[in-house]
Structure formats: C-alpha cells, structure tokens
Write a protein that holds these residues in place. Sequence first.
Motif, PDB file in Angstrom:
ATOM      1  N   ARG A  37      -5.379  -2.751  -0.939  1.00 56.45           N
ATOM      2  CA  ARG A  37      -5.192  -2.500  -2.357  1.00 56.45           C
ATOM      3  C   ARG A  37      -6.375  -2.992  -3.184  1.00 56.45           C
ATOM      4  O   ARG A  37      -6.548  -2.588  -4.338  1.00 56.45           O
ATOM      5  N   ASN A  38      -7.204  -3.846  -2.601  1.00 56.85           N
ATOM      6  CA  ASN A  38      -8.422  -4.271  -3.302  1.00 56.85           C
ATOM      7  C   ASN A  38      -9.462  -3.156  -3.364  1.00 56.85           C
ATOM      8  O   ASN A  38     -10.410  -3.247  -4.142  1.00 56.85           O
ATOM      9  N   ILE A  39      -9.323  -2.112  -2.535  1.00 59.01           N
ATOM     10  CA  ILE A  39     -10.188  -0.935  -2.656  1.00 59.01           C
ATOM     11  C   ILE A  39      -9.527  -0.043  -3.696  1.00 59.01           C
ATOM     12  O   ILE A  39      -8.700   0.818  -3.388  1.00 59.01           O
ATOM     13  N   ALA A  40      -9.877  -0.222  -4.951  1.00 57.40           N
ATOM     14  CA  ALA A  40      -9.100   0.348  -6.054  1.00 57.40           C
ATOM     15  C   ALA A  40      -9.475   1.792  -6.363  1.00 57.40           C
ATOM     16  O   ALA A  40      -8.609   2.627  -6.614  1.00 57.40           O
ATOM     17  N   SER A  41     -10.756   2.121  -6.363  1.00 56.69           N
ATOM     18  CA  SER A  41     -11.185   3.448  -6.811  1.00 56.69           C
ATOM     19  C   SER A  41     -12.273   3.993  -5.888  1.00 56.69           C
ATOM     20  O   SER A  41     -13.456   4.046  -6.253  1.00 56.69           O
ATOM     21  N   PRO A  42     -11.910   4.418  -4.674  1.00 62.96           N
ATOM     22  CA  PRO A  42     -12.929   4.920  -3.746  1.00 62.96           C
ATOM     23  C   PRO A  42     -13.366   6.339  -4.091  1.00 62.96           C
ATOM     24  O   PRO A  42     -12.577   7.156  -4.575  1.00 62.96           O
ATOM     25  N   GLU A  43     -14.635   6.635  -3.843  1.00 63.05           N
ATOM     26  CA  GLU A  43     -15.145   7.999  -3.974  1.00 63.05           C
ATOM     27  C   GLU A  43     -15.072   8.741  -2.652  1.00 63.05           C
ATOM     28  O   GLU A  43     -14.984   9.971  -2.631  1.00 63.05           O
ATOM     29  N   TYR A  44     -15.134   8.013  -1.555  1.00 66.74           N
ATOM     30  CA  TYR A  44     -15.029   8.618  -0.235  1.00 66.74           C
ATOM     31  C   TYR A  44     -14.562   7.543   0.735  1.00 66.74           C
ATOM     32  O   TYR A  44     -14.622   6.331   0.456  1.00 66.74           O
ATOM     33  N   GLY A  45     -14.086   7.981   1.881  1.00 60.38           N
ATOM     34  CA  GLY A  45     -13.655   7.045   2.914  1.00 60.38           C
ATOM     35  C   GLY A  45     -13.420   7.768   4.223  1.00 60.38           C
ATOM     36  O   GLY A  45     -13.133   8.974   4.250  1.00 60.38           O
ATOM     37  N   ALA A  46     -13.529   7.044   5.312  1.00 56.95           N
ATOM     38  CA  ALA A  46     -13.275   7.590   6.646  1.00 56.95           C
ATOM     39  C   ALA A  46     -12.659   6.495   7.498  1.00 56.95           C
ATOM     40  O   ALA A  46     -12.971   5.307   7.338  1.00 56.95           O
ATOM     41  N   LYS A  47     -11.774   6.916   8.400  1.00 57.81           N
ATOM     42  CA  LYS A  47     -11.080   5.944   9.244  1.00 57.81           C
ATOM     43  C   LYS A  47     -10.755   6.586  10.579  1.00 57.81           C
ATOM     44  O   LYS A  47     -10.332   7.746  10.637  1.00 57.81           O
TER      45      LYS A  47
ATOM     46  N   GLU B  64     -15.731   2.014  -6.646  1.00 55.38           N
ATOM     47  CA  GLU B  64     -16.479   2.010  -7.902  1.00 55.38           C
ATOM     48  C   GLU B  64     -16.385   0.679  -8.630  1.00 55.38           C
ATOM     49  O   GLU B  64     -17.121   0.455  -9.587  1.00 55.38           O
ATOM     50  N   SER B  65     -15.490  -0.163  -8.209  1.00 54.75           N
ATOM     51  CA  SER B  65     -15.413  -1.530  -8.724  1.00 54.75           C
ATOM     52  C   SER B  65     -15.316  -2.476  -7.542  1.00 54.75           C
ATOM     53  O   SER B  65     -15.041  -2.051  -6.409  1.00 54.75           O
ATOM     54  N   THR B  66     -15.528  -3.727  -7.786  1.00 57.60           N
ATOM     55  CA  THR B  66     -15.490  -4.726  -6.723  1.00 57.60           C
ATOM     56  C   THR B  66     -14.425  -5.759  -7.048  1.00 57.60           C
ATOM     57  O   THR B  66     -14.513  -6.445  -8.070  1.00 57.60           O
ATOM     58  N   SER B  67     -13.415  -5.850  -6.183  1.00 58.72           N
ATOM     59  CA  SER B  67     -12.334  -6.817  -6.365  1.00 58.72           C
ATOM     60  C   SER B  67     -12.193  -7.647  -5.107  1.00 58.72           C
ATOM     61  O   SER B  67     -12.352  -7.148  -3.988  1.00 58.72           O
ATOM     62  N   PHE B  68     -11.860  -8.902  -5.297  1.00 53.30           N
ATOM     63  CA  PHE B  68     -11.660  -9.785  -4.154  1.00 53.30           C
ATOM     64  C   PHE B  68     -10.763 -10.938  -4.578  1.00 53.30           C
ATOM     65  O   PHE B  68     -10.607 -11.237  -5.772  1.00 53.30           O
ATOM     66  N   ILE B  69     -10.152 -11.558  -3.593  1.00 55.98           N
ATOM     67  CA  ILE B  69      -9.247 -12.684  -3.834  1.00 55.98           C
ATOM     68  C   ILE B  69     -10.033 -13.977  -3.808  1.00 55.98           C
ATOM     69  O   ILE B  69     -10.819 -14.234  -2.892  1.00 55.98           O
TER      70      ILE B  69
ATOM     71  N   GLU C  80       0.837  -1.193   0.000  1.00 52.27           N
ATOM     72  CA  GLU C  80       0.000   0.000   0.000  1.00 52.27           C
ATOM     73  C   GLU C  80       0.877   1.249   0.000  1.00 52.27           C
ATOM     74  O   GLU C  80       1.856   1.339   0.743  1.00 52.27           O
ATOM     75  N   ARG C  81       0.552   2.236  -0.856  1.00 59.89           N
ATOM     76  CA  ARG C  81       1.321   3.468  -0.937  1.00 59.89           C
ATOM     77  C   ARG C  81       0.448   4.717  -0.787  1.00 59.89           C
ATOM     78  O   ARG C  81       0.972   5.823  -0.755  1.00 59.89           O
ATOM     79  N   ARG C  82      -0.857   4.577  -0.708  1.00 60.24           N
ATOM     80  CA  ARG C  82      -1.753   5.720  -0.642  1.00 60.24           C
ATOM     81  C   ARG C  82      -1.862   6.216   0.799  1.00 60.24           C
ATOM     82  O   ARG C  82      -2.061   5.439   1.718  1.00 60.24           O
ATOM     83  N   THR C  83      -1.735   7.531   0.957  1.00 69.73           N
ATOM     84  CA  THR C  83      -1.626   8.120   2.285  1.00 69.73           C
ATOM     85  C   THR C  83      -2.828   7.809   3.162  1.00 69.73           C
ATOM     86  O   THR C  83      -2.672   7.509   4.357  1.00 69.73           O
TER      87      THR C  83
END
Length: 453
Positions: free
Chosen positions: A388-398, A416-421, A366-369
């Motif tokens: 990294r499976n959260i590829a293209s978020p429109e919003y987020g909170a933590k 905006e897309s759904t990815s999973f292993i 992971e490299r995103r701040t």
Amino acid sequence: VRSATPAVLGRRPTGAGSHLPCNLPSNSNLLQEIQPVEPSNSKPVFMTLLPQNPAFLRARRSHLIAVVIAGLFAQISLAQSQYEIPRTTSKPVIDGEMAAQEWADALSISITVETEPGENLPAEVATEGLVMEDGETLYVAFIAEDPRPELIRAFYRDRDLLWDDDWVAVILDTFNDERRAFEFYVNPLGVQADDIFDDVNQRTDEAWDAIWDSAGQITDYGYLVEMAIPLKQLRFSPQDGPQTWGLNLLRYYPRDRETSLSVVPVDRNVSCYLCQISKADGFSDLEPGINVVAIPTLVAASSETRNPADGEWRGGDPDPQGSFDLRWGITQDTYLNATLNPDFSQVEADVAQLDINQTFSLFFPERRTFFLDGADYFDTFRNLVYTRNIASPEYGAKITGKNGPHTFGLLAANDESTSFIVPRSLSSRIATLADEKSDVAIARYRFDIFQNS
C-alpha cells in the motif's frame, strides 16, 4: 526405581510431534536390566545398574542424533484416506438443484468427524460430498442433512462474510507440499468466500478472490450446495499423468454450540493442519489452455468552472487516460502480471479507521488486483512487504511461481510519490515525499526444507 521389569529403551513414545516410530536395537548390550537386590536384613532394596563402559554414553548420544535427523528429513504424512477423483464428460448445471444424473460419475465422500468442540467424535448430522472433474473444472457438491432445517443460518451477504452462517467448504493443497492451500466456502444460499491458507506462517489471505460458480438451496431435510471451480484459477505443478492433491471437505454447523465437521480426524497435538488431510489422485493429462487475461481501460473526465461575474462556464475539455493490465499464466505454477498506467477507480474503498490516540500508523489491506495476485508469495512472518506504500504507480511487473521446493517472486514498479514507514520504539508513522518519484523492487525466494517449514 520401583520395578524389577527389564528397562525398555527401544521405541520412541507416540504423542505430540511423534508420528514416525523410531526403533533402537532392543537386544543391544547398551540395555541394562534393573534387578532387585536382597541384602542380609531381607528387606528388598531396588537399585539401577549403571553402565560400566563409557562407550554407552557415546553410543546413546549417536542414537539420539540419528533419531533427530531422521525425524527432520522424513516426509511424514498423517493423511488417513486416499481418493481417486473421477473424470466426467457431462458438466452439471450449477443451480442448487442437484439432478441425480448430473452427479452420477462423482466420488462420494462422507463428512463423519466432529473436530470442534469435540475432539474427533462421530458427527451428529450426516453430510455427503460429491467430487469430480472434467479436465478444465473441479465440481464439488454437498448434501447437508439437518434434523431441524428451520434452524439453518443463511443470509445473503457480501463476499467473504459468511462466517456466522452454516457453510460447507473444500480445501485443496494443489502442490501437495502441505504448506499452502486454496479454500472455497459456500453458505446454504450460495454466497461465496475463498482464501489462501498458509500453514507455515498460520495466516489466511482473504483478499484473494477467484472467479468460480456456486449455488445453494435449503430443502425440507437440510440444504444442497454446488460448486464449479475452474482449474485455471488454481496454481499447481503441470505434469503428465495423474496428480496428487491434498483434499478435505468441511461443514460448519452452528446451533447451541459451534460445531466443525471434517472428513478426517484432526490431531490437536500436531501443529500442521495440511499434513493431516486426505490425498486425492486425478486430473490426469490436463491440457493447458490459453491462460491470458488482458484488460484495456479508457477513462475520460471533464470539468467546468463558472465565473460568477459573467455567468459563463469555462473548461470542459475531456481528459482521456488509458491503461492496460495483463495476467499471463506462463505455466500453471508460474504467472506474469504487468500493468501500465493502472486504473484503480473500480477498487473497493477502504473501511474508515480512526487514528485518534493511535501511536502506530494505520494498516489498510491491499485491494488492488495487480498487487493481490500472488501476494501470498511475498508473505513473511514479520509482514516485511506492505504494497500500500506504492500509492500511484505508472507501471509495474511481477512474476511469481513455484517449482518443486523452489518458490520465487519478483515485483518491480515505480511510484509518483515516495512513502515509507518511520519506526520508533513505541510508535510509527508514515512519511511521504510528495515531489519525489521512486522505483521499487521486491524479490523473495524460498526453499522448502524438511516438512511443513
């Protein structure tokens, strides 16, 4: 039994995992002496007298259980030194020069123990550390002597890639829970590296990057290093009066062998490292400042296409997009991160990996701040969280934090897309549903029990 000495049952042997003497009653009737018996043929025969009362077995079992419970709940500390970090009113200039008056108020700590490859031997080179703070910043300096300065290894490198150079480091267990620590490294030219060390899972998060200053200089007798670490870059428990942190200073001295030096000895038979470092008192009555970072971003792009038939360009209308990121330190041990339409255009690109003949899906760090800040609060032994499976978020909170033995983290975002292993017995792959949006929620709670668990 080839001895006529009375048996001793009273003290737990010291060694691996034994740091707390456990005394049992030595004058109890439970102890039986081993006495030689002289038979009629005058040849000595030795025998052990077994207890005649079954209460011996029950009592011994209860004593063993008590010893185990005491070992689990006792807060054992192997720290060998206690320091008092002085407060200064003058801020040193971090330039690698180390003027004497700038560090006059600092505490001097000598790095005198070789921990690798020798086990707790006297260090072959002299190293002095200087530590002080001003209520906002922790200042650390090193005077590293070297009998042959021309052999010092130091290069200008990318951040977090100085491990083949000479370097010095400061280790800070800010919660004093002997479970996780912030680590700051500098080579003789001032190149930085930092990480968060998890002593429970034995992991290091090198993706964490704090904002701090450092400088270094090679001299005729070795090298000098200065550090200035803002306290707002650290997480610790806010409280009135002085605080106690775990503290260690390190030096890496690579010559004909790779030598590691430390302030305190390190027992290799003990599984935890942070429980062996020194303790430092200081940082009294810290005044929390406005620990808020807000980053608004505006990005605009335009593109044109040319029709070969008439040679005219079409398009070119700008497409502006805005984003907003927030990092709020509610307290020094609880942080809120929020993002809206995040802009990842400034994120460092991934290093290329080949997937030829790979049976398992590739792992990218992971490299995103937004996801990096407080990522260690979601670390587990089995790597259950892969953001990294959260590829293209429109919003987020933590929100992440620690209060005493309680550690918690909560992350919510959409994608905006759904990815999973998709796991298999001998392989795995990434499946993506490009047209399906998803909502993601991750929660983690941890309660510290016993020591270093």
